[in-house]
Scaffold this motif. Structure first.
Motif, PDB file in Angstrom:
ATOM      1  N   ARG A   6       0.865  -1.191   0.000  1.00 14.79           N
ATOM      2  CA  ARG A   6       0.000   0.000   0.000  1.00 14.79           C
ATOM      3  C   ARG A   6       0.889   1.224   0.000  1.00 14.79           C
ATOM      4  N   TYR A   8       1.028   5.546  -0.679  1.00 17.80           N
ATOM      5  CA  TYR A   8       0.286   6.800  -0.717  1.00 17.80           C
ATOM      6  C   TYR A   8       1.177   7.859  -1.358  1.00 17.80           C
ATOM      7  N   THR A  43      -2.748   0.583   8.486  1.00 20.85           N
ATOM      8  CA  THR A  43      -2.923   0.254   7.072  1.00 20.85           C
ATOM      9  C   THR A  43      -3.105  -1.246   6.898  1.00 20.85           C
ATOM     10  N   GLN A  46      -6.666  -2.038   7.867  1.00 22.58           N
ATOM     11  CA  GLN A  46      -7.626  -1.516   6.896  1.00 22.58           C
ATOM     12  C   GLN A  46      -7.626  -2.327   5.608  1.00 22.58           C
ATOM     13  N   CYS A  47      -6.444  -2.757   5.155  1.00 18.13           N
ATOM     14  CA  CYS A  47      -6.377  -3.571   3.934  1.00 18.13           C
ATOM     15  C   CYS A  47      -6.932  -4.972   4.185  1.00 18.13           C
ATOM     16  N   LEU A  51     -11.292  -2.221   4.220  1.00 13.82           N
ATOM     17  CA  LEU A  51     -11.583  -0.806   4.420  1.00 13.82           C
ATOM     18  C   LEU A  51     -10.696   0.075   3.541  1.00 13.82           C
ATOM     19  N   ASP A  52      -9.629  -0.503   3.018  1.00 12.72           N
ATOM     20  CA  ASP A  52      -8.716   0.190   2.117  1.00 12.72           C
ATOM     21  C   ASP A  52      -8.294  -0.804   1.045  1.00 12.72           C
ATOM     22  N   VAL A  53      -7.942  -0.304  -0.130  1.00 15.30           N
ATOM     23  CA  VAL A  53      -7.587  -1.157  -1.257  1.00 15.30           C
ATOM     24  C   VAL A  53      -6.074  -1.172  -1.425  1.00 15.30           C
ATOM     25  N   THR A  55      -2.380  -1.299  -3.030  1.00 13.14           N
ATOM     26  CA  THR A  55      -1.819  -0.858  -4.303  1.00 13.14           C
ATOM     27  C   THR A  55      -1.466  -2.067  -5.156  1.00 13.14           C
ATOM     28  N   GLU A  71     -17.391  -1.196  -4.073  1.00 14.80           N
ATOM     29  CA  GLU A  71     -17.727  -0.704  -2.740  1.00 14.80           C
ATOM     30  C   GLU A  71     -18.995  -1.341  -2.193  1.00 14.80           C
TER      31      GLU A  71
END
Length: 243
Positions: A6, A8, A43, A46-47, A51-53, A55, A71
């Motif tokens: 992941r 950013y 992170t 969340q991944c 909750l998060d995608v 990379t 979603e």
């Protein structure tokens, strides 16, 4: 999780929050995740929880690949197959204790199983308190409601983010005992992010994250052993900072 990365930002400003996580957790296990600030703990959670995608890489829940879900599909997954316990409890003040516990069932559009809610409230020591509002309960009791809510749909995994962070030592120990019991008695699978070695000592294993990677792991250990491993993990960073 397979090769989960992941990032950013872009270019020179890119932050590599996760640098390639390979991990498989068995059903019915209790895993604690620790690491210094900025190590990627949040992170990671969340991944793993959709909750998060990521990379890059993939996340599977049982036989279900969740990485490519849209979603709406992720929302349905979180409502029906995942449970969450947060430091801030996140109970709805206008609902009763029972209504808060049943909320995931209500959101998923299924039958609200009041007998299931009643059983879980009894298991977490809140028998007879279903009609109360969250404001009438102590912080520890509110976290017990949150645990019952997380378990009500019989989720595949419960993700707990610093679940004892707002509690005193005695109440925290009681809450950790409930999480441990959920694994041992109900077959729950729990992944808990924590900074507290005493909390991590309740888990079957402890994963240590550093700089977006799994730097170390321990089987079930004492708080002192976990704290020593954590200190060893962060010592080079502190030494470098001091220099």
């Amino acid at each position: 999780m397979r090769g989960v990365r992941r990032e950013y930002g872009r270019g020179a400003a890119t932050v590599h929050a996760l640098r390639g996580i390979d991990l498989s957790l068995p059903r019915g296990s209790f895993t604690a995740v620790m690491g210094p600030s900025g190590s990627g703990k949040s992170t990671f959670l969340q991944c793993a929880a959709g909750l998060d995608v990521p990379t890059a890489g993939s996340v599977r829940l049982g036989g279900t690949e969740i990485t490519g879900m849209n979603e709406n599909e992720l929302t349905e997954l979180r409502r029906s197959r995942l449970g969450f316990v947060f430091q801030a409890f996140n109970l709805l003040p206008s609902l009763t204790v029972e209504q808060n516990v049943l909320l995931p069932m209500r959101l998923a559009g299924g039958r609200q199983d009041r007998a299931r809610a009643e059983d879980l409230l009894a298991r977490v020591g809140l028998e007879g308190k279903g009609r109360r509002r969250p404001a009438e309960l102590s912080g520890g009791q509110q976290q017990r409601v949150a645990i019952a809510r997380a378990l009500v749909t019989r989720p595949d995994v419960v993700f707990a983010d610093e679940p004892t962070g707002a509690l005193d030592t005695t109440t925290a120990a009681e809450v950790l005992g409930l999480l441990r019991s959920a694994v041992d008695s109900l077959g729950a699978t729990i992944v808990m992010v924590t900074h507290d070695p005493a909390a991590a000592a309740s888990a079957d294993q402890v994963l240590f994250l550093a700089d977006g990677l799994i730097a170390d792991r321990l089987p079930r250990s004492s708080a002192a052993t976990i704290a020593a491993r954590m200190t060893a993990l962060t010592a080079p960073a502190y030494a470098g900072a001091a220099a």
